[in-house]
Design a protein around this motif. Structure first.
Motif, PDB file in Angstrom:
ATOM      1  N   SER A 136      -9.571 -45.819  30.890  1.00 32.33           N
ATOM      2  CA  SER A 136      -8.665 -46.934  30.594  1.00 32.33           C
ATOM      3  C   SER A 136      -9.420 -48.253  30.499  1.00 32.33           C
ATOM      4  N   TYR A 175      -0.777 -41.940  30.552  1.00 33.63           N
ATOM      5  CA  TYR A 175      -1.104 -42.805  29.414  1.00 33.63           C
ATOM      6  C   TYR A 175      -0.530 -42.278  28.099  1.00 33.63           C
ATOM      7  N   LYS A 212       1.979 -42.188  25.264  1.00 34.52           N
ATOM      8  CA  LYS A 212       2.885 -43.190  24.711  1.00 34.52           C
ATOM      9  C   LYS A 212       3.930 -42.595  23.779  1.00 34.52           C
ATOM     10  N   ASP A 235      -2.019 -44.577  25.119  1.00 37.55           N
ATOM     11  CA  ASP A 235      -1.873 -46.018  25.331  1.00 37.55           C
ATOM     12  C   ASP A 235      -2.986 -46.832  24.681  1.00 37.55           C
TER      13      ASP A 235
END
Length: 254
Positions: free
Chosen positions: A178, A214, A216, A229
């Motif tokens: 991330s 994460y 989406k 993400d």
């Protein structure tokens, strides 16, 4: 669809092979033999989806073969010239029963039924796996922990909650974080999946393992893909679509 054929009459094996080829199935005949005693030794070593099994054979008939195999995880379609064996076949947990000479239309119908049934079973297995995953999420949240990855000089510790997804690169795995960083490690994705098995990661493709934290978006078009993400799109294999759809479905109902 991995297929095995056991029949003491070689011409029956050859005929069934031709019938299967005529149906243009996505199948592989990974094993065939006219010797049931040999099949007893070899079948447990193979990853078979469907076993076409003759009933009347010397030394060991089809029912005796299954009895001696004990536990097996493939489906059995009996093939025989004797209709009186039908009831006994189903008592032996046969998926279906075909009379010889095998009619191609009946063969096609039986295999179509098997494919539908197999998809349903895969869906139920995936549903169970997703429910277990969501139960962990509800009880524990997204587990915060670290894993050790090998480096040239030793090991580096990564926070699992910072891993977006992992991508297979032959015998290596690239880990996307991330933070925007990537790490290339000398482990296969299968090994990484085992390491992360307690941290609620999802295998969506033979090349991708994702952190659902994460995740989406899931898009069914173009064969199916997810958007993470970080904006990257990752493919979803046909076999894993049920898992992902069920994941979203259960979340929406939670």
């Amino acid at each position: 669809m991995n297929i095995a054929i056991v029949d003491d009459e070689k011409h029956c094996i050859e005929s069934l092979e031709l019938d299967l080829e005529s149906l243009s199935l996505n199948h592989h005949i990974i094993y065939k033999t006219s010797k049931p005693m040999e099949a007893l030794q070899e079948l447990p070593k193979l990853k078979v989806d469907i076993l076409f099994l003759d009933v009347e054979m010397p030394q060991l008939n089809g029912f005796e073969l299954l009895d001696q195999l004990g536990e097996f995880d493939f489906d059995v379609i009996f093939t025989t010239a004797y209709s009186e064996y039908a009831l006994q076949a189903f008592k032996n947990k046969a998926f279906n029963f075909l009379l010889k000479p095998v009619d191609v239309d009946e063969l096609e119908e039986v295999l179509a039924d098997w494919q539908k049934d197999n998809q349903k079973r895969a869906y139920l297995m995936n549903e169970s796996a997703v429910k277990e995953l969501l139960a962990k999420i509800k009880n524990e949240g997204f587990v915060k922990s670290k894993i050790a990855i090998p480096t040239v000089n030793g090991f580096e510790f990564l926070k699992t909650e910072e891993i977006l997804y992992c991508q297979s690169e032959n015998n290596y795995t690239k880990i996307f974080l991330s933070t925007g960083e990537t790490k290339l490690i000398s482990k296969t994705l299968k090994d990484v999946e085992k390491t992360l098995s307690n941290y609620m990661f999802l295998r969506i493709h033979q090349s991708y393992l994702i952190n659902p934290k994460y995740l989406k978006q899931y898009n069914k078009t173009d064969g199916g893909y997810v958007v993470m993400d970080d904006g990257n799109s990752l493919p979803v294999s046909k076999q894993k679509r049920y898992l992902l759809i069920e994941f979203f479905d259960i979340i929406s109902r939670s």
